[in-house]
Design a protein around this motif. Sequence first.
Motif, short mmCIF file in Angstrom:
data_model
loop_
_atom_site.label_atom_id
_atom_site.label_comp_id
_atom_site.label_asym_id
_atom_site.label_seq_id
_atom_site.Cartn_x
_atom_site.Cartn_y
_atom_site.Cartn_z
N ASP A 6 -44.11 9.11 -24.35
CA ASP A 6 -44.83 8.75 -25.56
C ASP A 6 -43.96 8.97 -26.80
N GLU A 7 -43.77 7.91 -27.57
CA GLU A 7 -43.14 8.05 -28.89
C GLU A 7 -44.18 8.56 -29.88
N GLU A 8 -43.79 9.51 -30.70
CA GLU A 8 -44.69 9.99 -31.75
C GLU A 8 -44.62 9.10 -32.98
N LYS A 9 -43.52 8.37 -33.12
CA LYS A 9 -43.36 7.40 -34.20
C LYS A 9 -42.46 6.28 -33.65
N PRO A 10 -42.45 5.11 -34.28
CA PRO A 10 -41.60 4.03 -33.78
C PRO A 10 -40.12 4.42 -33.82
N LEU A 11 -39.44 4.24 -32.69
CA LEU A 11 -38.04 4.65 -32.57
C LEU A 11 -37.09 3.48 -32.31
N GLY A 12 -37.59 2.26 -32.55
CA GLY A 12 -36.71 1.12 -32.40
C GLY A 12 -36.50 0.73 -30.95
N THR A 13 -35.59 -0.20 -30.73
CA THR A 13 -35.36 -0.71 -29.38
C THR A 13 -34.53 0.23 -28.52
N GLY A 14 -34.00 1.30 -29.11
CA GLY A 14 -33.19 2.22 -28.32
C GLY A 14 -33.55 3.68 -28.45
N GLY A 15 -34.18 4.05 -29.56
CA GLY A 15 -34.42 5.47 -29.84
C GLY A 15 -35.32 6.15 -28.84
N GLY A 16 -36.24 5.40 -28.23
CA GLY A 16 -37.15 6.00 -27.26
C GLY A 16 -36.45 6.55 -26.04
N LEU A 17 -35.23 6.08 -25.78
CA LEU A 17 -34.48 6.60 -24.63
C LEU A 17 -34.13 8.07 -24.78
N SER A 18 -34.16 8.58 -26.02
CA SER A 18 -33.87 10.00 -26.21
C SER A 18 -34.89 10.88 -25.49
N LEU A 19 -36.09 10.33 -25.24
CA LEU A 19 -37.13 11.09 -24.54
C LEU A 19 -36.79 11.30 -23.07
N LEU A 20 -35.81 10.56 -22.57
CA LEU A 20 -35.45 10.64 -21.15
C LEU A 20 -34.25 11.55 -20.89
N LYS A 21 -33.78 12.25 -21.91
CA LYS A 21 -32.64 13.15 -21.71
C LYS A 21 -32.97 14.17 -20.62
N GLY A 22 -32.06 14.33 -19.69
CA GLY A 22 -32.27 15.26 -18.59
C GLY A 22 -33.17 14.72 -17.50
N LYS A 23 -33.69 13.50 -17.67
CA LYS A 23 -34.61 12.92 -16.69
C LYS A 23 -33.95 11.88 -15.79
N GLN A 24 -32.78 11.39 -16.19
CA GLN A 24 -32.07 10.37 -15.42
C GLN A 24 -30.70 10.91 -15.03
N ASP A 25 -30.38 10.83 -13.75
CA ASP A 25 -29.07 11.31 -13.30
C ASP A 25 -28.28 10.24 -12.55
N GLN A 26 -28.71 8.98 -12.69
CA GLN A 26 -28.00 7.89 -12.03
C GLN A 26 -28.09 6.63 -12.89
N THR A 27 -27.30 5.65 -12.54
CA THR A 27 -27.35 4.36 -13.21
C THR A 27 -28.77 3.84 -13.24
N PHE A 28 -29.19 3.30 -14.40
CA PHE A 28 -30.54 2.73 -14.48
C PHE A 28 -30.51 1.41 -15.24
N ILE A 29 -31.58 0.65 -15.05
CA ILE A 29 -31.76 -0.60 -15.79
C ILE A 29 -32.72 -0.33 -16.94
N PHE A 30 -32.36 -0.80 -18.12
CA PHE A 30 -33.20 -0.66 -19.30
C PHE A 30 -33.58 -2.06 -19.77
N THR A 31 -34.88 -2.32 -19.92
CA THR A 31 -35.31 -3.67 -20.28
C THR A 31 -36.44 -3.64 -21.29
N ASN A 32 -36.46 -4.64 -22.15
CA ASN A 32 -37.61 -4.85 -23.01
C ASN A 32 -38.81 -5.29 -22.16
N CYS A 33 -40.00 -5.16 -22.73
CA CYS A 33 -41.20 -5.49 -21.96
C CYS A 33 -41.65 -6.94 -22.16
N ASP A 34 -40.85 -7.73 -22.87
CA ASP A 34 -41.27 -9.11 -23.15
C ASP A 34 -40.32 -10.14 -22.57
#
Length: 349
Positions: free
Chosen positions: A198-226
């Motif tokens: 959950d973003e507490e405020k709008p973080l743009g097309t990339g800022g929300g990824l900061s919420l996943l720090k320490g949660k991903q330990d391998q290559t991942f795909i990042f995609t828009n929802c549209d």
Amino acid sequence: MGDDMNYSETIINCEASVCDAMRIIDRNDLHILFISDRGKLLGTLTDGDIRRYLFNGGKIEDLAERAANHNPRVAYDVCHAAELYDRTDFIAIPLVDKNGYIIDIYVGDEMRREKAVPQLGIPVVINAGGKGTRLDPFTRVLPKPLIPIGDLPIIEHIMQRFKKYGCNEFSVIVNYKKELIKTYFRESENQYSISWYDEEKPLGTGGGLSLLKGKQDQTFIFTNCDILLQSDYESMIRFHKESGNIITMVCAWKNLSIPYGVVDMGMNGQIEKMREKPELSFLTNTGMYIVEPEVLEDIPDDVPITFPEIILGQKEKGRRTAVYPVNESEWLDMGQIPELEKMRERFCK
């Protein structure tokens, strides 16, 4: 042979450009072309051949023949073609006469064999936090991820496409009307493994990824929802890995026809060049990326940032970022209302 299709649609003249070839490949069912000089086979061309050519510095205005495989496997009769087809992974096999002229195209009993989809098993992160203002007034009622395309909302089309590739772990970044999105999946008959961020405020097309720090330990795909890419995900991942990229941006070739004569002006108003109704070709960001997990550590917390800005930051660190180009027809985008209607037509026809 070519019973249910006009195989001549797969044959192009040796004077065709790479751009011409890309358009024709999009339109034919086999996604392969045979380059000929007045009927004589010179080579074969697939979208993979074109991609390799462009990676190596080729231009889309170059002759398509320059990107072709000039040593294609051919057959001289139907029995030979059937034998090759059954023991190889060929899409189609050209039948030629003793002088190398194309007689027919062999495609087996079916127009194209169904291939097993490779199971990638890598995590997918979906950015679903935006307001979707370009889709107003639809998004006044529904958040953009839940706008229906046929029987399913766009976000579920995206997830089902990834599940075909064995990508079953989803992280979804939400903000605008987030409870509606979560409720939909709680009540959905289709079950998905989703971690919500959950973003507490709008973080743009990339800022929300900061919420996943320490949660991903391998290559991942990042995609828009549209957006939905009907491309070969396995090929994208292989390119990313083999190239040693920190980020791979998936881009689509766009061809834009200018309906006017274009004039280049020099000093003192002198005419330098004139082009009648030129066609421009360029790469556009589809909104899908392949990302290494260490990128997350460089994203500032609670700061709005676009993903292209994140890419530039990685470039400044000297890390390798690259483009994986796909055909325009493989990219379905519903970011604006006209594109939304085109996507619905394609899914609902």
